[in-house]
Design a protein around this motif. Structure first.
Motif: not given
Length: 332
Positions: A141-160
Motif C-alpha cells: 500500500x502506497x500514499x500520495x497527495x494532490x491539490x486538485x485530485x488530478x496531479x498527485x505527488x507520492x509521499x515516498x518511493x517506499x510503501x507505507x
C-alpha cells in the motif's frame, strides 16, 4: 436550493439531481416491483437497470473510490489495461466523463509495476490517496497527495504498509481510510492474504497517513464459515461512520471465483461486528454482465438515498455498476 419540507419534494429534488436513477426508482415504486429478479438484491437495494455504468470499450475497470463534491461525483478507479488509477467525473453517478490517468507505474521503485485499488479522501483542501502497488507476485500500500485530485505527488518511493504478519501472507491491498477529527487520527481498514484475492480484513492507525500501527488483534474481520456465500474469504471493505455505528460494506467469497456483497456494523469499527440478516445484499445477475461475481462496493449517502457502485464480472470481463437504496435506514 430551496428548503425541502415534504417527502414528495425530497423525491422531486432527487429526480432533478439524478434524473435517470430517480425516474427508475419512481417507476419501481409505482409498479410495486422491479424488473430484476428478487434474488439479485436484498434489504431494499435495487440495481440500476442500465448497468454497467463504466467499462465497455475502456476494458477492465474495477475497484473504485467516490467523493461527492457539491452536486457532482468524482470517481477514482483501477484501469487494468493501463496498470494505472484514473479519474472520471459525473453529474448523476451514472454518466461519466472520459478517464484521465492520474497516477501510474513508478519505474523508480520495485513494487509499483501495476497500480490499483485506491481510496481517496479530502482533508481540508488536500486530497489524500492510499493505493495498492503490485509487482513480483506481491502487493503493498502506497500514499500520495494532490491539490486538485488530478496531479498527485507520492509521499515516498517506499510503501507505507507491507505484508509482515503471518495472516497477511504475500499481500496487503484494498485500503479504506477515514480521518477521525476528534482523535486526530487516520484509520485504515485493509485486506491481507493471498495475492489474487486476499483472505481477511485488518485495521491500522496513523497520525500522519504514512507511519501506520497495525491492530494487535488483526485480522479484525474474518469469513463466517457457517455462511456459504462468504465461507472462503472476506475482503475489500469500505467503512462509513453513521451516528453511533461504523457501517462496513464488504465482499464475501463462496470460493475464489464467486463473490457477493454484504454489509455489517460495529460500534468501534474493530470488534463485535454484526452482519446484516439479509446478507448478501448485492448478488450476481443470471446470464447478465455481473453473472459470476459482484465485488468491491463503495457507497455514498446523498442525504436521501444510498448510491453503491460495485464491480461486476462475467467471464473475464469486469465492469462497474450501480445499486440504489432509498432512505438512510439499512434495516439492521
Amino acid at each position: 436550493m430551496p428548503k425541502l419540507t415534504t417527502r414528495r419534494s425530497h423525491r422531486r429534488a432527487i429526480w432533478t439531481a439524478l434524473p435517470v436513477v430517480g425516474l427508475f426508482l419512481w417507476a419501481a415504486a409505482r409498479a410495486g416491483e422491479t424488473s430484476q429478479p428478487p434474488t439479485e438484491t436484498a434489504a431494499g437495494w435495487v440495481k440500476y437497470p442500465n448497468n454497467p455504468v463504466l467499462g465497455g470499450d475502456l476494458g477492465t475497470c474495477f475497484d473504485i473510490s467516490v467523493l461527492k463534491e457539491g452536486d457532482a461525483y468524482r470517481m477514482w478507479f483501477s484501469w487494468r489495461p493501463k496498470k494505472s488509477i484514473a479519474l472520471v467525473d459525473s453529474k448523476d453517478g451514472v454518466a461519466w466523463t472520459k478517464p484521465l490517468i492520474v497516477i501510474g507505474p513508478n519505474a523508480r521503485s520495485d513494487w509499483e509495476n501495476d497500480l490499483n485499488r485506491p481510496v481517496v479522501i479530502k482533508n481540508g483542501d488536500l486530497y489524500q490517496m492510499w493505493y495498492t502497488g503490485q509487482a513480483r507476485g506481491k502487493s503493498w500500500i502506497g500514499y500520495a497527495t494532490s491539490k486538485d485530485g488530478k496531479t498527485w505527488l507520492r509521499g515516498s518511493d517506499k510503501p507505507v504498509l507491507s505484508a509482515q504478519q503471518p495472516w497477511e501472507k504475500a499481500a496487503v491491498m484494498c485500503p479504506h481510510v477515514i480521518y477521525d477529527e476528534g482523535a486526530r487520527l487516520f484509520r485504515m481498514w485493509y485486506s491481507g492474504g493471498e495475492q489474487n484475492e486476499p483472505n481477511a480484513i485488518g485495521y491500522a492507525t496513523s497520525k500522519d497517513g504514512m507511519q501506520w500501527n497495525k491492530e494487535e488483534s488483526n485480522p479484525i474481520f474474518r469469513p463466517d464459515r457457517s455462511s456459504a456465500w462468504e465461507q472462503d474469504r472476506v475482503t475489500a471493505c469500505q467503512v462509513i461512520r453513521r451516528g453511533d455505528w461504523h457501517i462496513m460494506f464488504y465482499i464475501g467469497f463462496r470460493d475464489e471465483s464467486h463473490a457477493q456483497i454484504g454489509v455489517a456494523r460495529s460500534k468501534d469499527g474493530i470488534t463485535h461486528w454484526q452482519r446484516h440478516p439479509a446478507n448478501p445484499i448485492i448478488r450476481p445477475g443470471s446470464d447478465k454482465w455481473d453473472h459470476d461475481a459482484v465485488y468491491k462496493p463503495f457507497a455514498v449517502f446523498d442525504g436521501y438515498q444510498w448510491l453503491l457502485w460495485y464491480n461486476g464480472r462475467k467471464g473475464g470481463v469486469e465492469q462497474i455498476g450501480l445499486a440504489i437504496h432509498e432512505g438512510e435506514d439499512l434495516g439492521f
